[in-house]
Design a protein around this motif. Structure first.
Motif, PDB file in Angstrom:
ATOM      1  N   ALA A   9      22.841   6.250   4.591  1.00 36.33           N
ATOM      2  CA  ALA A   9      21.774   5.101   4.900  1.00 36.33           C
ATOM      3  C   ALA A   9      20.613   5.754   5.455  1.00 36.33           C
ATOM      4  N   SER A  10      19.381   5.115   5.525  1.00 33.86           N
ATOM      5  CA  SER A  10      18.187   5.665   5.931  1.00 33.86           C
ATOM      6  C   SER A  10      17.316   4.670   6.601  1.00 33.86           C
ATOM      7  N   LEU A  11      16.851   4.953   7.945  1.00 32.50           N
ATOM      8  CA  LEU A  11      16.382   4.229   8.877  1.00 32.50           C
ATOM      9  C   LEU A  11      14.579   4.475   8.292  1.00 32.50           C
ATOM     10  N   GLN A  12      14.379   4.952   7.264  1.00 32.87           N
ATOM     11  CA  GLN A  12      12.782   5.015   6.848  1.00 32.87           C
ATOM     12  C   GLN A  12      12.511   3.851   5.810  1.00 32.87           C
ATOM     13  N   LYS A  13      11.367   3.538   6.050  1.00 29.14           N
ATOM     14  CA  LYS A  13      11.063   2.327   5.163  1.00 29.14           C
ATOM     15  C   LYS A  13       9.965   2.726   4.193  1.00 29.14           C
ATOM     16  N   LEU A  14       9.585   1.838   3.052  1.00 30.36           N
ATOM     17  CA  LEU A  14       8.503   1.945   2.386  1.00 30.36           C
ATOM     18  C   LEU A  14       7.593   0.651   2.608  1.00 30.36           C
ATOM     19  N   GLU A  15       6.557   0.929   3.484  1.00 30.12           N
ATOM     20  CA  GLU A  15       5.625   0.015   4.018  1.00 30.12           C
ATOM     21  C   GLU A  15       4.451  -0.271   2.620  1.00 30.12           C
ATOM     22  N   TRP A  16       4.588  -1.135   2.034  1.00 29.21           N
ATOM     23  CA  TRP A  16       3.420  -1.545   0.943  1.00 29.21           C
ATOM     24  C   TRP A  16       2.612  -2.442   1.302  1.00 29.21           C
ATOM     25  N   ASN A  17       1.346  -2.144   1.524  1.00 27.13           N
ATOM     26  CA  ASN A  17       0.291  -2.934   2.133  1.00 27.13           C
ATOM     27  C   ASN A  17      -0.735  -3.061   0.942  1.00 27.13           C
ATOM     28  N   CYS A  18      -0.185  -3.370  -0.383  1.00 20.60           N
ATOM     29  CA  CYS A  18      -0.853  -3.545  -1.434  1.00 20.60           C
ATOM     30  C   CYS A  18      -0.458  -4.737  -2.182  1.00 20.60           C
ATOM     31  N   GLN A  19      -0.313  -5.682  -1.659  1.00 20.01           N
ATOM     32  CA  GLN A  19       0.225  -6.939  -2.251  1.00 20.01           C
ATOM     33  C   GLN A  19      -0.660  -7.368  -3.482  1.00 20.01           C
ATOM     34  N   ASN A  20       0.150  -7.795  -4.779  1.00 23.55           N
ATOM     35  CA  ASN A  20      -0.427  -7.957  -5.907  1.00 23.55           C
ATOM     36  C   ASN A  20      -1.168  -7.095  -6.890  1.00 23.55           C
ATOM     37  N   GLU A  21      -0.925  -5.645  -6.453  1.00 18.17           N
ATOM     38  CA  GLU A  21      -1.428  -4.620  -7.015  1.00 18.17           C
ATOM     39  C   GLU A  21      -0.211  -3.797  -7.836  1.00 18.17           C
ATOM     40  N   LYS A  22      -0.842  -2.926  -8.757  1.00 20.19           N
ATOM     41  CA  LYS A  22       0.120  -2.388  -9.474  1.00 20.19           C
ATOM     42  C   LYS A  22       1.087  -1.382  -8.529  1.00 20.19           C
ATOM     43  N   ARG A  23       2.332  -1.374  -8.713  1.00 21.41           N
ATOM     44  CA  ARG A  23       3.386  -0.827  -8.131  1.00 21.41           C
ATOM     45  C   ARG A  23       3.397   0.731  -8.659  1.00 21.41           C
ATOM     46  N   ASP A  24       2.336   1.499  -8.219  1.00 25.35           N
ATOM     47  CA  ASP A  24       2.353   3.043  -8.454  1.00 25.35           C
ATOM     48  C   ASP A  24       1.687   3.465  -7.358  1.00 25.35           C
ATOM     49  N   ILE A  25       2.438   4.159  -6.802  1.00 24.63           N
ATOM     50  CA  ILE A  25       2.066   4.689  -5.365  1.00 24.63           C
ATOM     51  C   ILE A  25       0.787   5.687  -5.562  1.00 24.63           C
ATOM     52  N   ARG A  26       0.769   6.341  -6.652  1.00 24.24           N
ATOM     53  CA  ARG A  26      -0.239   7.614  -6.972  1.00 24.24           C
ATOM     54  C   ARG A  26      -1.335   6.930  -7.155  1.00 24.24           C
ATOM     55  N   GLN A  27      -1.555   5.557  -7.139  1.00 26.22           N
ATOM     56  CA  GLN A  27      -2.799   5.021  -7.387  1.00 26.22           C
ATOM     57  C   GLN A  27      -3.510   4.383  -5.906  1.00 26.22           C
ATOM     58  N   HIS A  28      -2.861   4.645  -4.817  1.00 28.88           N
ATOM     59  CA  HIS A  28      -3.231   4.216  -3.607  1.00 28.88           C
ATOM     60  C   HIS A  28      -3.341   5.329  -2.607  1.00 28.88           C
ATOM     61  N   ILE A  29      -3.751   5.108  -1.163  1.00 27.94           N
ATOM     62  CA  ILE A  29      -3.757   5.860  -0.057  1.00 27.94           C
ATOM     63  C   ILE A  29      -2.337   5.856   0.494  1.00 27.94           C
ATOM     64  N   LEU A  30      -1.869   7.028   0.681  1.00 24.90           N
ATOM     65  CA  LEU A  30      -0.506   7.257   1.400  1.00 24.90           C
ATOM     66  C   LEU A  30      -0.578   7.853   2.796  1.00 24.90           C
ATOM     67  N   GLN A  31       0.247   7.499   3.437  1.00 30.06           N
ATOM     68  CA  GLN A  31       0.757   8.323   4.827  1.00 30.06           C
ATOM     69  C   GLN A  31       2.177   8.498   4.933  1.00 30.06           C
ATOM     70  N   ILE A  32       2.462   9.681   5.098  1.00 29.09           N
ATOM     71  CA  ILE A  32       3.866   9.973   5.407  1.00 29.09           C
ATOM     72  C   ILE A  32       3.868   9.921   6.891  1.00 29.09           C
ATOM     73  N   LYS A  40      -1.241   2.040   1.117  1.00 30.93           N
ATOM     74  CA  LYS A  40      -2.637   1.247   1.394  1.00 30.93           C
ATOM     75  C   LYS A  40      -3.463   1.204   0.194  1.00 30.93           C
ATOM     76  N   ARG A  41      -4.283  -0.051   0.107  1.00 31.58           N
ATOM     77  CA  ARG A  41      -5.281  -0.089  -1.054  1.00 31.58           C
ATOM     78  C   ARG A  41      -6.071   0.999  -0.918  1.00 31.58           C
ATOM     79  N   LYS A  42      -6.899   1.177  -1.976  1.00 30.28           N
ATOM     80  CA  LYS A  42      -8.037   2.116  -2.037  1.00 30.28           C
ATOM     81  C   LYS A  42      -9.091   1.719  -1.033  1.00 30.28           C
ATOM     82  N   THR A  43      -9.249   0.631  -0.976  1.00 33.32           N
ATOM     83  CA  THR A  43     -10.256  -0.079  -0.223  1.00 33.32           C
ATOM     84  C   THR A  43     -10.193  -0.189   1.576  1.00 33.32           C
ATOM     85  N   ALA A  44      -8.890   0.090   1.688  1.00 33.87           N
ATOM     86  CA  ALA A  44      -8.609   0.182   3.016  1.00 33.87           C
ATOM     87  C   ALA A  44      -8.566   1.218   3.690  1.00 33.87           C
ATOM     88  N   ALA A  45      -9.134   1.566   4.928  1.00 34.74           N
ATOM     89  CA  ALA A  45      -9.246   2.715   5.845  1.00 34.74           C
ATOM     90  C   ALA A  45      -7.886   3.021   6.356  1.00 34.74           C
TER      91      ALA A  45
END
Length: 132
Positions: A9-32, A40-45
């Motif tokens: 079991a993992s206590l870590q999560k995937l926090e997706w702040n890109c509602q209704n966008e393509k589900r491809d993390i390589r197309q977005h801003i990531l933070q580990i 996060k979206r490309k347009t979000a800081a």
């Protein structure tokens, strides 16, 4: 064919702040982050954190944000010198306050011609702004 895996079991999560966008993390801003991965979206800081392990990743370019890009997020793009090594610069920018927000707050205080005093409760390290 269904394959059963015995996973921990993992206590870590995937926090997706890109509602209704393509589900491809390589197309977005990531933070580990310690809690998992934030997407996060490309347009979000992204939030800048005062640690070198959480530098935002530009997924579609497969690279970390540069010190200059992080400075621009804080409206400090005119800075010509940053702490060395770059890990210290990332930490400083994570601790920084957005310069544009400070300018906006200060201009409102000056325009309203209110007197501002800063008081610090002896039981707290956090100053309190009071207008008179």
């Amino acid at each position: 064919e269904l394959v059963e895996l015995d996973l921990y079991a993992s206590l870590q999560k995937l926090e997706w702040n890109c509602q209704n966008e393509k589900r491809d993390i390589r197309q977005h801003i990531l933070q580990i982050r310690a809690s998992g991965i934030r997407v996060k979206r490309k347009t979000a800081a992204p939030a800048l954190v005062a640690t070198t392990t959480q530098v935002p990743i530009i997924g579609w370019q497969d690279r970390y944000m540069t010190v200059g890009e992080c400075a621009a997020l804080q409206h400090l793009e005119d800075l010509q010198k940053f702490p060395e090594p770059s890990t210290q610069a990332y930490k400083a920018l994570g601790n920084a306050v957005n310069a544009e927000m400070i300018r906006l707050i200060a201009s409102e205080l000056l325009v309203s011609k209110k007197h501002v005093s800063i008081k610090c409760n002896s039981n707290s390290r956090n100053p309190v702004l009071q207008t008179v």
